[in-house]
Design a protein around this motif. Structure first.
Motif, PDB file in Angstrom:
ATOM      1  N   GLY A 190      42.431  42.168  73.120  1.00 31.76           N
ATOM      2  CA  GLY A 190      42.246  41.353  71.956  1.00 31.76           C
ATOM      3  C   GLY A 190      42.682  42.519  70.888  1.00 31.76           C
ATOM      4  O   GLY A 190      43.152  43.349  70.238  1.00 31.76           O
ATOM      5  N   ALA A 191      43.643  41.288  69.914  1.00 33.34           N
ATOM      6  CA  ALA A 191      44.553  41.767  68.825  1.00 33.34           C
ATOM      7  C   ALA A 191      44.164  41.501  67.564  1.00 33.34           C
ATOM      8  O   ALA A 191      43.677  40.416  67.442  1.00 33.34           O
ATOM      9  CB  ALA A 191      45.367  41.394  69.280  1.00 33.34           C
ATOM     10  N   MET A 194      41.340  30.596  70.275  1.00 38.23           N
ATOM     11  CA  MET A 194      41.331  31.703  70.959  1.00 38.23           C
ATOM     12  C   MET A 194      41.161  33.523  69.878  1.00 38.23           C
ATOM     13  O   MET A 194      41.111  34.432  70.373  1.00 38.23           O
ATOM     14  CB  MET A 194      42.227  32.658  71.773  1.00 38.23           C
ATOM     15  CG  MET A 194      41.891  31.395  73.271  1.00 38.23           C
ATOM     16  SD  MET A 194      41.398  32.084  74.345  1.00 38.23           S
ATOM     17  CE  MET A 194      41.846  33.394  74.956  1.00 38.23           C
ATOM     18  N   GLN A 195      41.462  33.031  68.619  1.00 35.70           N
ATOM     19  CA  GLN A 195      41.045  33.521  67.747  1.00 35.70           C
ATOM     20  C   GLN A 195      39.408  33.829  66.981  1.00 35.70           C
ATOM     21  O   GLN A 195      39.138  32.690  66.787  1.00 35.70           O
ATOM     22  CB  GLN A 195      41.871  33.545  66.381  1.00 35.70           C
ATOM     23  CG  GLN A 195      42.989  33.640  66.796  1.00 35.70           C
ATOM     24  CD  GLN A 195      44.395  33.428  65.252  1.00 35.70           C
ATOM     25  OE1 GLN A 195      44.163  33.632  64.660  1.00 35.70           O
ATOM     26  NE2 GLN A 195      45.028  33.122  65.984  1.00 35.70           N
ATOM     27  N   VAL A 200      41.247  42.388  58.722  1.00 36.98           N
ATOM     28  CA  VAL A 200      39.670  43.006  59.168  1.00 36.98           C
ATOM     29  C   VAL A 200      39.130  43.318  57.289  1.00 36.98           C
ATOM     30  O   VAL A 200      39.903  43.242  56.746  1.00 36.98           O
ATOM     31  CB  VAL A 200      40.347  44.983  59.273  1.00 36.98           C
ATOM     32  CG1 VAL A 200      39.003  46.097  58.544  1.00 36.98           C
ATOM     33  CG2 VAL A 200      41.705  44.668  60.417  1.00 36.98           C
ATOM     34  N   SER A 201      38.509  42.904  57.705  1.00 41.51           N
ATOM     35  CA  SER A 201      37.276  42.699  56.195  1.00 41.51           C
ATOM     36  C   SER A 201      35.836  43.734  56.497  1.00 41.51           C
ATOM     37  O   SER A 201      36.521  44.797  56.956  1.00 41.51           O
ATOM     38  CB  SER A 201      36.481  41.173  56.314  1.00 41.51           C
ATOM     39  OG  SER A 201      35.423  40.895  57.015  1.00 41.51           O
ATOM     40  N   GLU A 202      35.404  43.415  55.356  1.00 42.88           N
ATOM     41  CA  GLU A 202      34.059  44.361  55.316  1.00 42.88           C
ATOM     42  C   GLU A 202      33.431  44.982  55.854  1.00 42.88           C
ATOM     43  O   GLU A 202      33.247  45.689  56.894  1.00 42.88           O
ATOM     44  CB  GLU A 202      33.419  44.008  53.708  1.00 42.88           C
ATOM     45  CG  GLU A 202      33.165  45.457  53.702  1.00 42.88           C
ATOM     46  CD  GLU A 202      33.718  45.653  51.883  1.00 42.88           C
ATOM     47  OE1 GLU A 202      31.840  45.672  50.973  1.00 42.88           O
ATOM     48  OE2 GLU A 202      33.985  45.135  51.099  1.00 42.88           O
ATOM     49  N   ASP A 203      32.821  43.507  57.183  1.00 40.53           N
ATOM     50  CA  ASP A 203      31.104  43.060  57.687  1.00 40.53           C
ATOM     51  C   ASP A 203      32.196  42.701  59.360  1.00 40.53           C
ATOM     52  O   ASP A 203      31.876  43.101  60.408  1.00 40.53           O
ATOM     53  CB  ASP A 203      30.708  42.848  57.686  1.00 40.53           C
ATOM     54  CG  ASP A 203      30.904  41.399  56.866  1.00 40.53           C
ATOM     55  OD1 ASP A 203      32.158  40.677  57.012  1.00 40.53           O
ATOM     56  OD2 ASP A 203      29.904  41.139  56.188  1.00 40.53           O
ATOM     57  N   ALA A 204      33.423  42.686  59.602  1.00 41.04           N
ATOM     58  CA  ALA A 204      34.258  42.262  60.578  1.00 41.04           C
ATOM     59  C   ALA A 204      35.321  42.189  60.711  1.00 41.04           C
ATOM     60  O   ALA A 204      36.511  42.835  59.874  1.00 41.04           O
ATOM     61  CB  ALA A 204      33.580  40.304  60.460  1.00 41.04           C
ATOM     62  N   VAL A 205      35.793  41.823  61.953  1.00 41.26           N
ATOM     63  CA  VAL A 205      37.478  42.037  62.683  1.00 41.26           C
ATOM     64  C   VAL A 205      37.190  40.688  63.066  1.00 41.26           C
ATOM     65  O   VAL A 205      36.870  40.483  63.952  1.00 41.26           O
ATOM     66  CB  VAL A 205      38.079  43.124  63.426  1.00 41.26           C
ATOM     67  CG1 VAL A 205      39.171  43.518  63.585  1.00 41.26           C
ATOM     68  CG2 VAL A 205      37.254  44.354  62.885  1.00 41.26           C
ATOM     69  N   LEU A 206      38.639  40.296  62.681  1.00 44.65           N
ATOM     70  CA  LEU A 206      40.168  39.032  63.380  1.00 44.65           C
ATOM     71  C   LEU A 206      40.417  39.378  64.603  1.00 44.65           C
ATOM     72  O   LEU A 206      41.415  39.751  64.499  1.00 44.65           O
ATOM     73  CB  LEU A 206      40.175  37.810  62.584  1.00 44.65           C
ATOM     74  CG  LEU A 206      40.959  36.635  63.011  1.00 44.65           C
ATOM     75  CD1 LEU A 206      39.682  35.821  63.080  1.00 44.65           C
ATOM     76  CD2 LEU A 206      41.692  35.816  62.032  1.00 44.65           C
ATOM     77  N   PHE A 207      39.787  38.932  66.209  1.00 42.43           N
ATOM     78  CA  PHE A 207      40.717  39.181  66.862  1.00 42.43           C
ATOM     79  C   PHE A 207      42.017  38.205  67.549  1.00 42.43           C
ATOM     80  O   PHE A 207      40.834  36.764  67.475  1.00 42.43           O
ATOM     81  CB  PHE A 207      39.814  39.715  68.189  1.00 42.43           C
ATOM     82  CG  PHE A 207      38.907  41.280  67.819  1.00 42.43           C
ATOM     83  CD1 PHE A 207      40.013  42.191  68.082  1.00 42.43           C
ATOM     84  CD2 PHE A 207      37.910  41.519  67.425  1.00 42.43           C
ATOM     85  CE1 PHE A 207      39.760  43.597  68.064  1.00 42.43           C
ATOM     86  CE2 PHE A 207      37.961  42.824  66.998  1.00 42.43           C
ATOM     87  CZ  PHE A 207      38.677  43.873  67.581  1.00 42.43           C
ATOM     88  N   ASP A 208      42.544  38.355  68.269  1.00 37.96           N
ATOM     89  CA  ASP A 208      43.285  36.718  69.057  1.00 37.96           C
ATOM     90  C   ASP A 208      42.986  37.882  69.818  1.00 37.96           C
ATOM     91  O   ASP A 208      43.725  38.845  70.534  1.00 37.96           O
ATOM     92  CB  ASP A 208      44.807  37.232  68.045  1.00 37.96           C
ATOM     93  CG  ASP A 208      45.538  35.905  68.938  1.00 37.96           C
ATOM     94  OD1 ASP A 208      45.192  35.040  69.777  1.00 37.96           O
ATOM     95  OD2 ASP A 208      46.300  35.967  68.736  1.00 37.96           O
ATOM     96  N   PHE A 209      42.636  36.618  70.948  1.00 35.10           N
ATOM     97  CA  PHE A 209      42.362  36.764  72.769  1.00 35.10           C
ATOM     98  C   PHE A 209      43.556  36.422  73.398  1.00 35.10           C
ATOM     99  O   PHE A 209      43.071  36.186  74.574  1.00 35.10           O
ATOM    100  CB  PHE A 209      40.963  36.602  72.571  1.00 35.10           C
ATOM    101  CG  PHE A 209      40.162  37.311  72.298  1.00 35.10           C
ATOM    102  CD1 PHE A 209      39.675  38.968  72.140  1.00 35.10           C
ATOM    103  CD2 PHE A 209      39.146  37.013  71.152  1.00 35.10           C
ATOM    104  CE1 PHE A 209      38.564  39.793  71.903  1.00 35.10           C
ATOM    105  CE2 PHE A 209      38.451  38.217  70.742  1.00 35.10           C
ATOM    106  CZ  PHE A 209      38.295  39.042  71.265  1.00 35.10           C
ATOM    107  N   ASN A 210      44.719  35.354  72.415  1.00 39.94           N
ATOM    108  CA  ASN A 210      45.579  35.242  73.478  1.00 39.94           C
ATOM    109  C   ASN A 210      46.053  36.357  74.140  1.00 39.94           C
ATOM    110  O   ASN A 210      46.185  36.912  73.658  1.00 39.94           O
ATOM    111  CB  ASN A 210      46.419  34.003  72.487  1.00 39.94           C
ATOM    112  CG  ASN A 210      45.899  33.193  72.080  1.00 39.94           C
ATOM    113  OD1 ASN A 210      45.741  31.799  73.033  1.00 39.94           O
ATOM    114  ND2 ASN A 210      45.899  32.878  70.799  1.00 39.94           N
TER     115      ASN A 210
END
Length: 154
Positions: free
Chosen positions: A121-122, A83-84, A126-136
């Motif tokens: 999503g939390a 879910m991440q 954060v990277s230059e071109d994307a964001v890691l979300f946790d949808f748990n």
């Protein structure tokens, strides 16, 4: 002798339509608290509350206020690493505010794929071109305190 009657107050059963105040909290504090606002209305079995929470409501009478402790993972399941997910900033600009800045800990609402409602999503990274979300669910894998006041049962 008066005739026996089951109860002066209706009790919650499968499919009951409820008006209630409730508070869900975990180790970090409240996630949802309707006690300060207008009460929630929902129907049992509709998926608005987790099955473990619904189970606790069964048999409660109108007017009851009580608190339940649910063990880690019982209310919202264990955390699921699948879910991440990384979401490209291009897609985020399309879905939301193009000027939005994302920071770790932010909670972002996404429209559900079927168009019904949304999910959150939390931000984890954060990277230059994307964001890691946790949808748990924020309380997945955590002990939960569920406080409820049953206002009405239909």
């Amino acid at each position: 002798m008066s005739a026996p009657h089951s109860s002066d107050h209706p009790t919650i059963g499968p499919g009951s339509f409820l008006t209630l105040h409730y508070r869900l909290s975990g180790p970090q504090g409240d996630i949802i608290n309707t006690f300060t606002e207008k009460p929630a209305t929902l129907s049992l079995g509709s998926g608005e509350l987790s099955p473990a929470v619904e189970q606790r409501l069964m048999g409660l009478a109108e007017g009851v206020r009580t608190t339940f402790e649910l063990a880690a993972g019982e209310a919202f399941g264990e955390r699921n690493l699948d879910m991440q997910q990384w979401v490209g900033k291009g897609l985020l600009k399309e879905l939301g505010d193009p000027l939005e800045q994302y920071a770790v800990g932010d909670v972002v609402q996404f429209p559900a794929p079927n168009g019904q409602g949304s999910f959150a999503g939390a931000v984890q990274q954060v990277s230059e071109d994307a964001v890691l979300f946790d949808f748990n669910h924020p309380l997945a894998g955590q002990p939960v305190t569920f406080e409820v006041q049953v206002i009405g049962i239909l």
